[in-house]
Design an enzyme around this catalytic site. Sequence first.
Site, PDB file in Angstrom:
ATOM      1  N   GLN A 183     -11.914  10.723 -45.926  1.00 28.16           N
ATOM      2  CA  GLN A 183     -10.448  10.824 -45.930  1.00 28.16           C
ATOM      3  C   GLN A 183      -9.893  10.762 -44.501  1.00 28.16           C
ATOM      4  OE1 GLN A 183      -8.386  14.540 -46.834  1.00 28.16           O
ATOM      5  NE2 GLN A 183      -7.267  13.455 -48.426  1.00 28.16           N
ATOM      6  N   PRO A 210       0.821  -1.210   0.000  1.00 25.90           N
ATOM      7  CA  PRO A 210       0.000   0.000   0.000  1.00 25.90           C
ATOM      8  C   PRO A 210       0.863   1.273   0.000  1.00 25.90           C
ATOM      9  CG  PRO A 210      -0.888  -1.610   1.529  1.00 25.90           C
ATOM     10  CD  PRO A 210       0.400  -2.186   1.028  1.00 25.90           C
ATOM     11  N   GLY A 227     -17.451   5.529 -33.186  1.00 18.61           N
ATOM     12  CA  GLY A 227     -18.540   6.359 -32.656  1.00 18.61           C
ATOM     13  C   GLY A 227     -19.019   5.797 -31.317  1.00 18.61           C
ATOM     14  N   ARG A 257     -19.998   0.213 -41.491  1.00 15.29           N
ATOM     15  CA  ARG A 257     -20.871   1.276 -40.967  1.00 15.29           C
ATOM     16  C   ARG A 257     -21.120   2.344 -42.049  1.00 15.29           C
ATOM     17  NH1 ARG A 257     -24.651   2.403 -37.150  1.00 15.29           N
ATOM     18  NH2 ARG A 257     -24.515   4.557 -36.457  1.00 15.29           N
ATOM     19  N   GLU A 261      10.209  -9.108 -18.270  1.00  7.00           N
ATOM     20  CA  GLU A 261       8.871  -8.683 -17.827  1.00  7.00           C
ATOM     21  C   GLU A 261       8.381  -7.521 -18.702  1.00  7.00           C
ATOM     22  OE1 GLU A 261       8.755  -7.482 -13.707  1.00  7.00           O
ATOM     23  OE2 GLU A 261       6.862  -6.431 -13.985  1.00  7.00           O
TER      24      GLU A 261
END
Length: 383
Positions: free
Chosen positions: A283, A129, A343, A272, A246
């Site tokens: 564009q 913590p 969207g 869409r 890692e």
Amino acid sequence: MRRTVFNEDHEAFRDTIRAFIEAEVAPVYDDWENAGHPPREFYSKLGELGVFGIQVPEEYGGAGETSFKYQAVISEECARAAVSFGGYGVHVNLVLPYLLKYGSEEQKKRWLPPFVSGEMMTAIAMTEPGTGSDLAGIQTTAKRDGDHYVLNGAKTFITGGVLADRMLVVARTSPATPDNRRAGLSILAVDTRSEGYAVGRKLEKIGLRSSDTAELSFTDVRVPVEDLLGEEGRGFEYLTHNLAEERLGIATSSYASAAAAVEFARRYVRERTVFGKSVSSFQNTKFVLAECATEVEAARSLVDRCIEALDAGELTPADAAVCKLFCTEVQARVVDKCLQLHGGYGYILEYPIARLYADARVTRIYGGTSEVLKTIIAKDIQV
Ligand SMILES: Cc1cc2nc3c(=O)[nH]c(=O)nc-3n(C[C@H](O)[C@H](O)[C@H](O)COP(=O)(O)OP(=O)(O)OC[C@H]3O[C@@H](n4cnc5c(N)ncnc54)[C@H](O)[C@@H]3O)c2cc1C
């Protein structure tokens, strides 16, 4: 651009992982996210598939592969399907290198076979913590008492913390010295069923909802001395040895998530229609996706170069910091732009782009924050 990093064996492995995800993960992934982790049996399935043992030597039940490339394939395939394997990454990418490098022969015989089968899941507890980036500030203590250490303290943000059977706990076995704050830390491989070992809250995260991230506490947990990993007092040095791998692991999944975002957006904008036109015909859409594809290509080239360097034993901590910093920042920009092209649907969790967006935020924080990585890079270039 044609990639040279993977051969036919890696591509065959990719097909296996892709089919496995389609059959075993994608159909139930929402349930895992709701539960906060995969069911325990899923790890046995991963064990049967052999993915935990790829880099484990054959005498302990693994495949004896030394290359990081198979792990990279798994990261790419998970990103492609916008899923993750819960605590898999920590088990294989973070914990295994410690067991292989610092485990004694007796420990390897005891731990690696159940590690490979998934019977023993592992995780690593460094963060507390009060301290994350500054690991020299660790306050959990492990005091020697005869043939045991007595462990006391608390950890937080521990991935795999709910389901782990054995936890690598970084604890202070002696006080820091006035000239070295990093001295006196050790790594204990603690059996999570020990008395006094408690799993606290499972933390509710904004993303990565299929991995259990938990708080842990230790109250007079008695840990046999034979569960000390490596030598007492050298924990900090060990932690730094594994950082490159890692960080490359995080960089790989980050660039792969950006690549997946471009593909999700590409498919979406072609389907869409707005103002009577396909979104792909604007564009702006073409330019945004071209910019994103360019950034992904640059990130992929860097990752591929770093994978080769890691396999050759040449990847430095500064190289890995550069790679993680770049790939995670690319991921943030690209996933955000690809969400925008969706969207309102981009904000809805049933669309994979929304999950990629939520999952992406943490990659600039864990495994070394972007700011900490910049301090490493600056030091390396002697600023
Ligand atoms: C989802 C998730 C999973 C995690 N899994 C694990 C796990 O399995 N095991 C584990 O041990 N830990 C885990 N962590 C912890 C993670 O590694 C830490 O959150 C991370 O190291 C940052 O530490 P901190 O949160 O204490 O932030 P702090 O160190 O308090 O940082 C706060 C801010 O200060 C900045 N800062 C810190 N030092 C410097 C500096 N020198 N210069 C400039 N700015 C600085 C940071 O960049 C950040 O912006 C996980 C965290 C998350 C969110």
